[in-house]
Design a protein around this motif. Structure first.
Motif, PDB file in Angstrom:
ATOM      1  N   SER A 202       3.696  13.852  -5.192  1.00 60.89           N
ATOM      2  CA  SER A 202       3.733  12.941  -6.329  1.00 60.89           C
ATOM      3  C   SER A 202       3.705  11.494  -5.848  1.00 60.89           C
ATOM      4  O   SER A 202       4.393  11.140  -4.886  1.00 60.89           O
ATOM      5  CB  SER A 202       5.011  13.136  -7.145  1.00 60.89           C
ATOM      6  OG  SER A 202       5.148  14.470  -7.561  1.00 60.89           O
ATOM      7  N   ALA A 203       2.923  10.678  -6.544  1.00 55.52           N
ATOM      8  CA  ALA A 203       2.831   9.259  -6.186  1.00 55.52           C
ATOM      9  C   ALA A 203       4.211   8.620  -6.273  1.00 55.52           C
ATOM     10  O   ALA A 203       5.048   9.038  -7.070  1.00 55.52           O
ATOM     11  CB  ALA A 203       1.856   8.561  -7.119  1.00 55.52           C
TER      12      ALA A 203
ATOM     13  N   PRO B 180       3.653   2.633  -3.409  1.00 50.53           N
ATOM     14  CA  PRO B 180       3.316   3.549  -4.501  1.00 50.53           C
ATOM     15  C   PRO B 180       2.697   4.875  -4.059  1.00 50.53           C
ATOM     16  O   PRO B 180       2.379   5.709  -4.890  1.00 50.53           O
ATOM     17  CB  PRO B 180       2.294   2.743  -5.317  1.00 50.53           C
ATOM     18  CG  PRO B 180       1.845   1.613  -4.478  1.00 50.53           C
ATOM     19  CD  PRO B 180       2.694   1.537  -3.279  1.00 50.53           C
ATOM     20  N   MET B 181       2.537   5.064  -2.753  1.00 52.47           N
ATOM     21  CA  MET B 181       1.854   6.286  -2.290  1.00 52.47           C
ATOM     22  C   MET B 181       2.739   7.519  -2.434  1.00 52.47           C
ATOM     23  O   MET B 181       3.927   7.426  -2.652  1.00 52.47           O
ATOM     24  CB  MET B 181       1.518   6.142  -0.799  1.00 52.47           C
ATOM     25  CG  MET B 181       0.206   5.506  -0.511  1.00 52.47           C
ATOM     26  SD  MET B 181       0.023   5.264   1.257  1.00 52.47           S
ATOM     27  CE  MET B 181      -0.650   6.841   1.729  1.00 52.47           C
ATOM     28  N   CYS B 182       2.132   8.672  -2.247  1.00 55.31           N
ATOM     29  CA  CYS B 182       2.942   9.876  -2.153  1.00 55.31           C
ATOM     30  C   CYS B 182       3.291  10.080  -0.682  1.00 55.31           C
ATOM     31  O   CYS B 182       2.531   9.726   0.213  1.00 55.31           O
ATOM     32  CB  CYS B 182       2.242  11.084  -2.757  1.00 55.31           C
ATOM     33  SG  CYS B 182       0.889  11.736  -1.815  1.00 55.31           S
TER      34      CYS B 182
ATOM     35  N   ARG C 133       0.833  -1.191   0.000  1.00 56.11           N
ATOM     36  CA  ARG C 133       0.000   0.000   0.000  1.00 56.11           C
ATOM     37  C   ARG C 133       0.881   1.258   0.000  1.00 56.11           C
ATOM     38  O   ARG C 133       0.667   2.172  -0.798  1.00 56.11           O
ATOM     39  CB  ARG C 133      -0.894   0.012   1.242  1.00 56.11           C
ATOM     40  CG  ARG C 133      -1.915   1.132   1.290  1.00 56.11           C
ATOM     41  CD  ARG C 133      -2.700   1.094   2.598  1.00 56.11           C
ATOM     42  NE  ARG C 133      -1.923   1.658   3.693  1.00 56.11           N
ATOM     43  CZ  ARG C 133      -1.973   2.939   4.061  1.00 56.11           C
ATOM     44  NH1 ARG C 133      -2.762   3.774   3.431  1.00 56.11           N
ATOM     45  NH2 ARG C 133      -1.238   3.371   5.066  1.00 56.11           N
TER      46      ARG C 133
ATOM     47  N   ASP D 263       0.820  12.031   1.668  1.00 61.64           N
ATOM     48  CA  ASP D 263      -0.320  11.292   2.212  1.00 61.64           C
ATOM     49  C   ASP D 263       0.103  10.380   3.352  1.00 61.64           C
ATOM     50  O   ASP D 263      -0.581  10.267   4.364  1.00 61.64           O
ATOM     51  CB  ASP D 263      -0.961  10.430   1.110  1.00 61.64           C
ATOM     52  CG  ASP D 263      -1.952  11.219   0.271  1.00 61.64           C
ATOM     53  OD1 ASP D 263      -2.509  12.194   0.799  1.00 61.64           O
ATOM     54  OD2 ASP D 263      -2.169  10.854  -0.897  1.00 61.64           O
TER      55      ASP D 263
END
Lengths: 524, 529
Positions: free
Chosen positions: A219-220, A185-187, A182, A190
């Motif tokens: 950015s992701a 790939p998050m920014c 999870r 967040d």
């Protein structure tokens, strides 16, 4: 044609990865010649005098990512390497002069304790974040310190390796595995917003996600670099990168590596897809059965190898490699210590060694926005180091009472609209000093000399394509078996005898020593 | 005691209706409850101005799964899709680019901007179509379950591995790049001209709070190559009579199989007793009981508003709380008294029989995003414009037209708070009309009626939390086995007898119907209903 013997292996580039690679090869009995273009070794980790009496500690200041196991393997302690007892605290001073937020990289409790004054919940939030990241870290280290998975091979060995990785992932447990997939790939914005309330704590953590990145914290994919940094940080080297380079150089010499400086490689000698050696700028040719390159992939594929010797697919890969430099480096000779407003109480001797200047996540994003249009930010995010603080009494970098400050300024575009020139360089200098003055008002008045290295300067000085300090952006599509491309990801290249061992290879940039070590291991 | 249903479906959007139709077809007793007076959710047609039918929210269709159209015989129930003929990009300098069904015609148009790009374009299309074929099985089947050691799941994972393993190494590289890169970076590797890169990269940001330069936006490009209408790959289309006709056709099918559908039946909460969902309570206090409750509304609304934290595990509540819904788009619908005439291609033409993109450059798009990041709507937004009345005269009086503008960015979270949107609504509408008027000079004089939907309106009117048109961002960490939460991507929820079938589940938003159909299948095969 002059031939200087038939050294078995030529290593191009005398940065830390080149040195590690050469040493490991020499220890395994190979005849190794290492070629460095500049007059001294160390590359981005080399210290240099930039003003009479003032030495910088290099461009890459953080040595905490150099792998202790590798240092042990190379016997670096025998060659003079000492680890720091305590890591330098990292300060995020307050723009309004209030208390700084302080991160102690080697002390979770001290950090958590200090956070209590800024937020009721962040102390415990930090403890639990560190423990979460710690659990994922073991798996990540396993991935980063081994060659990238061979996803295209169908051999039993490759499948076995892949299966082992899968099992290691599975061993994290459903919950942690899900969290890794999870968060990856998050920014980073967040992720940190989920966990913390204190803005400047988020800045302190987010900065490692955006260093040399062509991405802002919104950015992701930016959470992964932070996760990687947390997982691989250990002890720093006493005396900084220069001391590490000294130890590496001594180890290389002891192993019998022939170290040649002032030797610029012009191009590789290739016959029928087989590497035969290198040709230097002065016309000298060196024969070699193997050439290991620690320079960046773009330079190797597009400059050092003639296009007629290179498979077309690699030309394409070279062109597609993304290495848009976004970090400028400014060395300051300071007529006294660097004082940040509000830090007096927290730092009794007034000597801050590391500070990160930014107010909140959005301030980092705003610093990033103009890069996309080839513009300078109004207020860059500054990573400030004062290496002369810890070098006092060991190997002084500045006259007594005076200091060396090295600033990494994010984001400064390599591709500045209109191009870089002296005026724009001065503009950058003013912009950095103005930003610094917001936090340390008396600093600009104490500047004796400033060396400003724009990404373009970094490219010229260190022969670094795109001025990119990591030899290529750390994004998911330039990670693992995609770094620098599927054909070269496992250090060997489609050209027989040509190998890669620099930051453009897995696991990437920073002073880790791992690309050099994994490159050497693949060759052996 | 009132009637008991096998399943009550919360929400009469297209996914809810598809789910209902499948369950009813399998002989279950099904009741669909829709809050509004019309069916369709965001796929709805309404006469907003006398004589003008607007596809109020969703306005084009491509991903509606062909097997659903067949299974439910939707054509028999009135579904009629009209393919878009063109993608049109007008530029402020009076030039324009139209990409047509006809490859040669498209090549000539592109060559006017870049010879090189005109040659690469068909190659790109082929590569994308192949990628789409690789990915397509993923949207027609439940999400994979990595980490599960159940033999059935391992077998599925192995099958998927084999499927991807069967692709050439070069295509596998392309696929990994697509999954991780930004749309703009990805297209930079192929094209030199902004007139291709700008309109193509926008498909990566639709409904997402990201810019075309944000990593992870490239894969959505595939969506454009995954669409199929009547088996024709890569087509987008209008639904005759507006997108609401799609919902009406599905509703007719559901009714045909015996489902009951009620409108103006707003649900107050889901009844829970003994650790299971037992039915729903309407806002007027009516209690309706069912063996299962299936929610087609978004996860946030389902769990945090209709069910309530107290009935759910803490972990799950945290996960749903972290699920990102940030709406980023709005909609402006115009009723106009004449044909919109573009200064770059005046008058009627094939270029109006498709979609029209207002995004002259990648930088234009990125600047629109930068403004939105800090809580303002873009003063020069990206617009995706269609004029459905050109191909479907039934939606407007003769000689008059409807113009539908999809607008991005309109961030739900305005600097002044989302609830302040109504004060900014008209300014937002003005920004859209001003932008379009730069390309259609007499636009302003021609407007008879203007409908402006901000993300706030999408939330208040259509029940889309934070105005997110996809029930949650389609970012990598919210897809497949993580949608809407890790471990809960297979339509089942932690509350017994409560299921999900909306766009907040795999494979996500857009008028696909796959969420509803896969959910129904999961319930039926597991004999949960």
């Amino acid at each position: 044609m002059s031939t200087s013997g038939s050294a078995n292996v030529v290593v191009i580039g005398g940065g830390h990865n080149g040195l590690v690679c050469a040493t490991l090869l020499a220890r395994a009995g190979r005849q190794v010649t290492l070629l460095e273009r500049r007059g001294f070794l160390g590359g981005l980790a080399a210290g240099e005098e930039f003003h009479p009496g003032f030495r910088s500690a290099g461009v890459h200041l953080d040595t905490a990512f150099f792998r202790p196991a590798l240092a042990a393997e190379l016997d670096l302690e025998h060659h003079g390497l000492r680890w720091r007892e305590r890591e330098a605290a990292v300060y995020a001073p307050d723009l309004a002069g209030g208390d700084p937020v302080v991160l102690y990289p080697d002390d979770v409790e001290a950090t958590a304790g200090g956070l209590q004054t800024h937020s009721d919940s962040d102390g415990s939030a930090y403890r639990s974040w560190c423990s979460d990241v710690g659990r994922l870290g073991g798996f990540l280290r396993g991935v980063l310190d081994a060659p990238p998975p061979d996803v295209d091979s169908r051999t039993l060995g490759a499948l076995w390796e892949l299966g082992k990785k899968g099992l290691a992932l599975r061993r994290l447990g459903q919950r942690d595995m899900a969290e890794l997939l999870r968060v990856g790939p998050m920014c980073v914005a967040d992720w940190l917003n989920e966990r913390f309330a204190t803005d400047r704590l988020k800045v302190l953590l987010a900065v490692s996600a955006i260093t040399s990145a062509w991405t802002g914290p919104w950015s992701a994919g930016t959470a992964l670099p932070l996760l990687v940094a947390q997982a691989t940080r250990s002890r720093s080297v006493q005396g900084g990168p220069a001391a590490l380079v000294d130890a590496l150089t001594a180890a290389a010499r002891a192993a019998g590596v022939t170290l040649r400086t002032d030797c610029e490689v012009q191009r590789l000698l290739i016959e029928d897809g087989v590497v035969k050696g290198v040709r230097l700028q002065d016309g000298e040719e060196l024969e070699a059965g193997h050439v290991a390159s620690s320079c960046d992939p773009k330079q190797l594929l597009l400059d050092l190898v003639s296009p007629r010797d290179l498979p077309p697919v690699l030309v394409r890969r070279g062109l597609a490699w993304r290495n848009r430099g976004t970090t400028a480096v400014v060395h300051l000779a300071l007529d006294g210590p660097l004082h940040f407003t509000g830090c007096e109480k927290a730092v009794p001797d007034g000597l801050v060694e590391r500070a990160i200047l930014g107010t909140d996540i959005d301030s980092l994003e705003r610093a990033f926005d103009p890069v996309k249009y080839g513009e300078l930010p109004d207020r860059p995010c500054l990573e400030v180091s004062v290496p002369s603080v810890s070098s006092q009494g060991i190997a002084p970098m500045a006259p007594k009472g005076q200091h060396v400050v090295t600033i990494q300024a994010h984001f400064v575009p390599y591709g500045l609209a209109g191009g870089w020139n002296e005026d724009r360089r001065q503009e950058l200098r003013e912009c950095v000093l103005k930003t610094l003055a917001c936090y340390a008002p008396d600093a600009p008045g104490r500047v004796l000399a400033a060396q400003v290295l724009t990404p373009y300067d970094l490219e010229q000085r260190y022969r670094l394509s795109g001025g990119h300090l990591q030899h290529g952006e750390h994004t998911l599509d330039q990670f693992l078996h995609l770094r620098p491309n599927p054909e070269c990801a496992r250090y060997a290249t489609p050209l027989k005898g040509l190998w890669m061992c620099g930051s453009g290879s897995h696991p990437g940039g920073g002073v880790t020593g791992m690309p050099g070590a994994l490159g050497a291991r693949s060759m052996l | 005691m009132a009637q008991t249903w096998d399943a009550i479906i919360v929400g009469g959007g297209h996914n809810g209706l598809v789910c209902a139709a499948y369950l009813a077809k399998a002989g279950r007793k099904v009741l669909v409850l829709e809050r509004r007076h019309v069916l369709g959710g965001a796929a709805v047609s309404e006469e907003v101005h006398p004589g003008f039918t607007f596809s109020v929210c969703s306005y084009v269709v491509s991903l509606l799964r062909p097997w659903i159209i067949r299974d439910l015989q939707l054509s028999r129930f009135g579904l009629e899709l009209i393919p878009l003929e063109c993608s049109f990009l007008p530029l402020p300098d009076g030039r324009s680019l139209a990409r047509w069904d006809d490859a040669e015609r498209t090549r000539r148009e592109i060559a006017g901007f870049s010879q090189r790009d005109s040659e690469v374009y068909p190659e790109f299309g082929q590569a994308m179509a192949q990628m789409a074929r690789v990915v397509k099985p993923l949207i027609d089947a439940p999400a994979p379950k990595p980490g599960s050691l159940h033999p059935r799941d391992l077998a599925e994972l192995l099958k998927l591995g084999k499927h991807i393993g069967g692709v050439s190494a070069e295509h596998r590289l392309l696929l990994s790049k697509m999954m991780t890169m930004s749309a703009a970076d990805f297209l930079d590797e192929w094209f030199e001209s902004d007139v291709l890169k700008a309109p193509m990269s926008v498909s990566g940001i639709i409904g997402t709070f990201q810019g075309v330069r944000s990593p992870g936006t490239a894969y959505v490009l595939l969506h454009h190559y995954m669409g199929e209408i009547d088996g024709a790959f890569r087509s987008w289309g209008f639904s005759k009579g507006g997108t609401g006709q799609i919902s009406n056709a599905i509703a007719a099918a559901a009714r045909h199989y015996g489902a009951e559908i009620r409108t103006e039946a707003a649900i107050d909460h889901v009844m829970v007793s003994g650790g299971r969902a037992t039915g729903v309570v309407l806002e007027d206090g009516t209690e309706l009981r069912a063996k299962t409750v299936v929610s087609s509304v978004d996860p946030n609304r389902t769990f945090l508003k209709m069910v309530g934290k107290q009935h759910l595990p803490d972990d799950f509540v945290t996960q749903i709380g972290r699920y990102k819904l940030r709406g980023s788009s709005g909609k402006v619908n115009l009723a106009v008294d004449r044909l919109p005439s573009f200064s770059s291609r005046p008058g009627l033409g094939g270029h109006l029989r498709g979609d029209i993109a207002i995004c002259p450059s990648v930088e234009y798009l990125e600047r629109a995003y930068d403004q939105a990041k800090y809580g303002e709507f873009s003063s020069r937004p990206y617009l995706n414009v269609v004029v459905p009345s050109v191909v479907d005269p039934s939606v407007a009086p003769p000689g008059q037209h409807v113009i539908s503008c999809f607008v991005q960015y309109a961030p739900y979270n305005l600097k002044t708070g989302p609830e302040s949107w109504p004060e900014h609504r008209e300014a937002f509408g003005d920004a859209v009309v001003d932008t379009l008027a730069e390309y259609v000079p007499d636009l302003k004089e021609s407007i008879l009626h203007r409908q402006v939907l901000t993300p706030w309106d999408l939330e208040q009117e259509f029940g889309l939390t934070e105005g997110n048109i996809f029930h949650g961002e389609l970012s990598l960490e919210q897809l497949a086995f993580q949608r809407p939460a890790p471990g809960w991507a297979h339509y089942k929820t932690p509350l017994n007898a409560l299921w999900m079938c909306g766009s907040g589940t795999h494979p996500g938003g857009g008028i696909m119907g796959a969420c509803g159909a896969l959910a129904a299948r999961a319930m039926l095969t597991g004999r949960h209903v």
